[in-house]
Design a protein around this motif. Structure first.
Motif, PDB file in Angstrom:
ATOM      1  N   LEU A  11      44.376   3.070  32.559  1.00  0.00           N
ATOM      2  CA  LEU A  11      43.863   2.733  31.231  1.00  0.00           C
ATOM      3  C   LEU A  11      43.175   3.912  30.561  1.00  0.00           C
ATOM      4  CD1 LEU A  11      42.304  -0.783  32.006  1.00  0.00           C
ATOM      5  CD2 LEU A  11      44.616  -0.242  31.194  1.00  0.00           C
ATOM      6  N   LYS A  12      43.313   3.978  29.247  1.00  0.00           N
ATOM      7  CA  LYS A  12      42.587   4.961  28.454  1.00  0.00           C
ATOM      8  C   LYS A  12      41.114   4.562  28.388  1.00  0.00           C
ATOM      9  CE  LYS A  12      46.756   4.910  25.635  1.00  0.00           C
ATOM     10  NZ  LYS A  12      47.322   4.347  24.397  1.00  0.00           N
ATOM     11  N   GLY A  13      40.272   5.509  27.973  1.00  0.00           N
ATOM     12  CA  GLY A  13      38.862   5.218  27.790  1.00  0.00           C
ATOM     13  C   GLY A  13      38.545   4.909  26.340  1.00  0.00           C
ATOM     14  N   GLY A  14      37.390   4.279  26.121  1.00  0.00           N
ATOM     15  CA  GLY A  14      36.959   4.003  24.759  1.00  0.00           C
ATOM     16  C   GLY A  14      36.830   2.525  24.473  1.00  0.00           C
ATOM     17  N   HIS A  15      36.875   2.179  23.177  1.00  0.00           N
ATOM     18  CA  HIS A  15      36.689   0.777  22.798  1.00  0.00           C
ATOM     19  C   HIS A  15      37.467   0.444  21.533  1.00  0.00           C
ATOM     20  CE1 HIS A  15      33.371   3.023  20.786  1.00  0.00           C
ATOM     21  NE2 HIS A  15      33.672   2.241  19.763  1.00  0.00           N
ATOM     22  N   ILE A  16      37.563  -0.831  21.245  1.00  0.00           N
ATOM     23  CA  ILE A  16      38.225  -1.322  20.037  1.00  0.00           C
ATOM     24  C   ILE A  16      37.403  -0.906  18.823  1.00  0.00           C
ATOM     25  CG2 ILE A  16      38.930  -3.404  18.785  1.00  0.00           C
ATOM     26  CD1 ILE A  16      39.193  -4.745  21.603  1.00  0.00           C
ATOM     27  N   ILE A  76      43.624 -25.388  23.192  1.00  0.00           N
ATOM     28  CA  ILE A  76      42.916 -25.147  21.932  1.00  0.00           C
ATOM     29  C   ILE A  76      43.061 -23.667  21.580  1.00  0.00           C
ATOM     30  CG2 ILE A  76      40.702 -25.304  20.725  1.00  0.00           C
ATOM     31  CD1 ILE A  76      39.885 -27.455  22.716  1.00  0.00           C
ATOM     32  N   PRO A  77      44.044 -23.308  20.754  1.00  0.00           N
ATOM     33  CA  PRO A  77      44.358 -21.898  20.479  1.00  0.00           C
ATOM     34  C   PRO A  77      43.211 -21.083  19.899  1.00  0.00           C
ATOM     35  CG  PRO A  77      46.110 -23.340  19.697  1.00  0.00           C
ATOM     36  CD  PRO A  77      44.967 -24.225  20.076  1.00  0.00           C
ATOM     37  N   LYS A  78      42.322 -21.688  19.129  1.00  0.00           N
ATOM     38  CA  LYS A  78      41.278 -20.917  18.444  1.00  0.00           C
ATOM     39  C   LYS A  78      40.276 -20.288  19.411  1.00  0.00           C
ATOM     40  CE  LYS A  78      37.914 -24.619  17.539  1.00  0.00           C
ATOM     41  NZ  LYS A  78      37.141 -25.310  16.492  1.00  0.00           N
ATOM     42  N   LEU A  79      40.271 -20.737  20.667  1.00  0.00           N
ATOM     43  CA  LEU A  79      39.354 -20.174  21.659  1.00  0.00           C
ATOM     44  C   LEU A  79      39.926 -18.949  22.362  1.00  0.00           C
ATOM     45  CD1 LEU A  79      37.993 -23.467  23.260  1.00  0.00           C
ATOM     46  CD2 LEU A  79      36.800 -21.938  21.690  1.00  0.00           C
ATOM     47  N   VAL A  80      41.196 -18.629  22.065  1.00  0.00           N
ATOM     48  CA  VAL A  80      41.898 -17.529  22.736  1.00  0.00           C
ATOM     49  C   VAL A  80      42.448 -16.570  21.682  1.00  0.00           C
ATOM     50  CG1 VAL A  80      43.656 -16.919  24.438  1.00  0.00           C
ATOM     51  CG2 VAL A  80      42.563 -19.182  24.534  1.00  0.00           C
ATOM     52  N   THR A  81      42.145 -15.284  21.845  1.00  0.00           N
ATOM     53  CA  THR A  81      42.595 -14.270  20.899  1.00  0.00           C
ATOM     54  C   THR A  81      43.533 -13.292  21.599  1.00  0.00           C
ATOM     55  OG1 THR A  81      40.548 -14.437  19.616  1.00  0.00           O
ATOM     56  CG2 THR A  81      41.821 -12.422  19.344  1.00  0.00           C
ATOM     57  N   ASN A  82      44.577 -12.859  20.886  1.00  0.00           N
ATOM     58  CA  ASN A  82      45.503 -11.874  21.451  1.00  0.00           C
ATOM     59  C   ASN A  82      45.368 -10.542  20.712  1.00  0.00           C
ATOM     60  OD1 ASN A  82      46.929 -12.153  19.001  1.00  0.00           O
ATOM     61  ND2 ASN A  82      48.338 -13.668  19.866  1.00  0.00           N
ATOM     62  N   ALA A  83      46.097  -9.543  21.168  1.00  0.00           N
ATOM     63  CA  ALA A  83      45.974  -8.197  20.610  1.00  0.00           C
ATOM     64  C   ALA A  83      46.364  -8.144  19.137  1.00  0.00           C
ATOM     65  CB  ALA A  83      46.833  -7.223  21.419  1.00  0.00           C
ATOM     66  N   LYS A  84      47.383  -8.895  18.756  1.00  0.00           N
ATOM     67  CA  LYS A  84      47.822  -8.913  17.360  1.00  0.00           C
ATOM     68  C   LYS A  84      46.710  -9.405  16.441  1.00  0.00           C
ATOM     69  CE  LYS A  84      51.494 -10.760  14.380  1.00  0.00           C
ATOM     70  NZ  LYS A  84      52.708 -11.624  14.349  1.00  0.00           N
ATOM     71  N   THR A  85      46.005 -10.431  16.884  1.00  0.00           N
ATOM     72  CA  THR A  85      44.904 -10.965  16.094  1.00  0.00           C
ATOM     73  C   THR A  85      43.730  -9.986  16.061  1.00  0.00           C
ATOM     74  OG1 THR A  85      45.553 -13.220  16.648  1.00  0.00           O
ATOM     75  CG2 THR A  85      43.325 -12.908  15.829  1.00  0.00           C
ATOM     76  N   VAL A  86      43.454  -9.339  17.195  1.00  0.00           N
ATOM     77  CA  VAL A  86      42.372  -8.354  17.239  1.00  0.00           C
ATOM     78  C   VAL A  86      42.613  -7.235  16.237  1.00  0.00           C
ATOM     79  CG1 VAL A  86      41.254  -6.590  18.662  1.00  0.00           C
ATOM     80  CG2 VAL A  86      41.675  -8.861  19.602  1.00  0.00           C
ATOM     81  N   LEU A  87      43.852  -6.779  16.101  1.00  0.00           N
ATOM     82  CA  LEU A  87      44.181  -5.729  15.141  1.00  0.00           C
ATOM     83  C   LEU A  87      43.770  -6.103  13.728  1.00  0.00           C
ATOM     84  CD1 LEU A  87      47.697  -4.405  16.242  1.00  0.00           C
ATOM     85  CD2 LEU A  87      45.655  -3.020  15.823  1.00  0.00           C
ATOM     86  N   TRP A 118      44.522  -3.687  25.967  1.00  0.00           N
ATOM     87  CA  TRP A 118      44.324  -2.747  24.858  1.00  0.00           C
ATOM     88  C   TRP A 118      44.371  -1.292  25.334  1.00  0.00           C
ATOM     89  CZ3 TRP A 118      43.869  -4.528  19.854  1.00  0.00           C
ATOM     90  CH2 TRP A 118      43.536  -3.578  18.878  1.00  0.00           C
ATOM     91  N   GLY A 119      43.820  -1.039  26.499  1.00  0.00           N
ATOM     92  CA  GLY A 119      43.747   0.326  27.010  1.00  0.00           C
ATOM     93  C   GLY A 119      45.058   0.911  27.480  1.00  0.00           C
ATOM     94  N   GLN A 120      46.114   0.088  27.501  1.00  0.00           N
ATOM     95  CA  GLN A 120      47.420   0.616  27.892  1.00  0.00           C
ATOM     96  C   GLN A 120      48.456   0.522  26.761  1.00  0.00           C
ATOM     97  OE1 GLN A 120      49.191  -1.537  31.138  1.00  0.00           O
ATOM     98  NE2 GLN A 120      49.000  -3.530  30.151  1.00  0.00           N
ATOM     99  N   LEU A 121      48.055  -0.030  25.627  1.00  0.00           N
ATOM    100  CA  LEU A 121      48.969  -0.116  24.493  1.00  0.00           C
ATOM    101  C   LEU A 121      49.060   1.239  23.786  1.00  0.00           C
ATOM    102  CD1 LEU A 121      47.921  -3.581  22.981  1.00  0.00           C
ATOM    103  CD2 LEU A 121      49.917  -3.074  24.412  1.00  0.00           C
ATOM    104  N   ASP A 122      50.228   1.548  23.250  1.00  0.00           N
ATOM    105  CA  ASP A 122      50.448   2.826  22.596  1.00  0.00           C
ATOM    106  C   ASP A 122      50.251   2.774  21.087  1.00  0.00           C
ATOM    107  OD1 ASP A 122      51.117   4.143  24.976  1.00  0.00           O
ATOM    108  OD2 ASP A 122      53.201   3.437  24.850  1.00  0.00           O
ATOM    109  N   ASP A 123      50.248   1.575  20.522  1.00  0.00           N
ATOM    110  CA  ASP A 123      50.264   1.478  19.061  1.00  0.00           C
ATOM    111  C   ASP A 123      48.995   0.832  18.500  1.00  0.00           C
ATOM    112  OD1 ASP A 123      50.801  -0.931  20.207  1.00  0.00           O
ATOM    113  OD2 ASP A 123      52.451  -1.482  18.879  1.00  0.00           O
ATOM    114  N   VAL A 124      47.872   0.978  19.227  1.00  0.00           N
ATOM    115  CA  VAL A 124      46.605   0.422  18.730  1.00  0.00           C
ATOM    116  C   VAL A 124      45.553   1.532  18.679  1.00  0.00           C
ATOM    117  CG1 VAL A 124      47.098  -1.881  19.656  1.00  0.00           C
ATOM    118  CG2 VAL A 124      45.815  -0.247  21.064  1.00  0.00           C
ATOM    119  N   PRO A 125      44.619   1.436  17.734  1.00  0.00           N
ATOM    120  CA  PRO A 125      43.582   2.470  17.610  1.00  0.00           C
ATOM    121  C   PRO A 125      42.500   2.290  18.694  1.00  0.00           C
ATOM    122  CG  PRO A 125      43.237   0.763  15.964  1.00  0.00           C
ATOM    123  CD  PRO A 125      44.539   0.431  16.648  1.00  0.00           C
TER     124      PRO A 125
END
Length: 278
Positions: A191-196, A150-161, A268-275
């Protein structure tokens, strides 16, 4: 199974039912690796559900990622799990990793699954039947479990953006306030610190009381402070474990438009292209 959690009393009454499968989903806390997990004992008849080594995607370096439906089905079959089974999941820390396993089964289309409220400590305290866990591999009659993802129960980084800026979506982060604000370091040093951005902090311990879920009324009061009526909820944490605890709390409080960001901060904390906000 009518509720996402069951009591020690309920499990005791159904312990020997032929359609019941009890799963020990214990893992150690990443923030307390030396903590005892009472690993020499288990609930009578329990089977070990190995989140780390069997029920995770081992092709990625991000911990605890959901495996494919095919891999999940095969691992369940080897554990003797069939699609008709009622499943109760527990862990030895009260409620920690067990909600993760419940979410995994639901995401794989199996609704007949619940968390043991209070986990193994509550079971032991009530002097219910236990047995020695000799840690040897067990063989079970092969099950016929078939996942229906059931895909709607799982979110990926692209969707979070996308969703992090949506007016009708809220991301709730289950990590500690210090990790959320980057005032304390991440246990994974890479990992970097902080939050989405636009996410809010709800430390998973807030919804628990002595290893059990707080009463529904208290959970509703806690969640009302986040103004989440009619919003889509995405839950995140360090590695997808404690996110499922606050997701379970939200479900108990009556919220059902929910999903888990599976990669969570380990991704998320290791990606280079996300805020990132601090």
């Amino acid at each position: 199974m009518t509720q996402p959690i069951v009591s020690v009393n309920w499990l005791s009454k159904h312990l020997d039912h032929p359609d019941l499968v009890i799963l020990d989903a214990t893992i150690k806390k990443v923030t307390a690796p030396d903590e005892s997990t009472n690993s020499n004992l288990k609930i009578k008849g329990a089977r070990f559900f190995d989140i780390k080594n069997v029920f995770s995607d081992i092709t990625t370096d991000i911990p605890n990622m959901l495996p494919t439906a095919e891999a999940f089905s095969e691992a369940c079959k080897s554990l003797g799990i069939s699609s008709h089974h009622t499943i109760v999941v527990y862990d030895t820390l009260g409620i920690y990793s067990s909600p993760r396993v419940r979410w995994m089964f639901i995401a794989m289309g199996h609704q007949n699954v619940a968390v043991l409220d209070g986990g193994f400590p509550a079971w032991q305290k009530a002097e219910q039947p236990c047995e020695i866990d000799d840690a040897k591999p067990q063989e079970y009659n092969r099950g016929d479990f078939k996942a229906s993802y059931i895909p709607k129960l799982v979110t990926n980084a692209k969707t979070v953006l996308i969703e992090m800026n949506a007016e009708n979506t809220l991301i709730l982060d289950a990590r500690s306030p210090g990790r959320f604000t980057a005032s304390e370091p991440e246990p994974r040093k890479s990992l970097k610190g902080g939050h989405i951005p636009n996410s809010m902090n709800l430390h998973y311990t807030k919804v628990l009381d002595d290893g059990k879920m707080r009463p529904t009324a208290e959970l509703q009061e806690i969640l009302q402070h986040f103004n989440i009526e009619d919003k889509k909820l995405i839950f995140t944490c360090g590695s997808g474990i404690t996110a499922c605890i606050i997701m379970l709390a939200a479900e108990l409080a009556g919220y059902h438009d929910v999903s888990v960001y599976d990669g969570s901060w380990s991704e998320w904390g290791q990606l280079d292209d996300v805020p990132i906000q601090c």
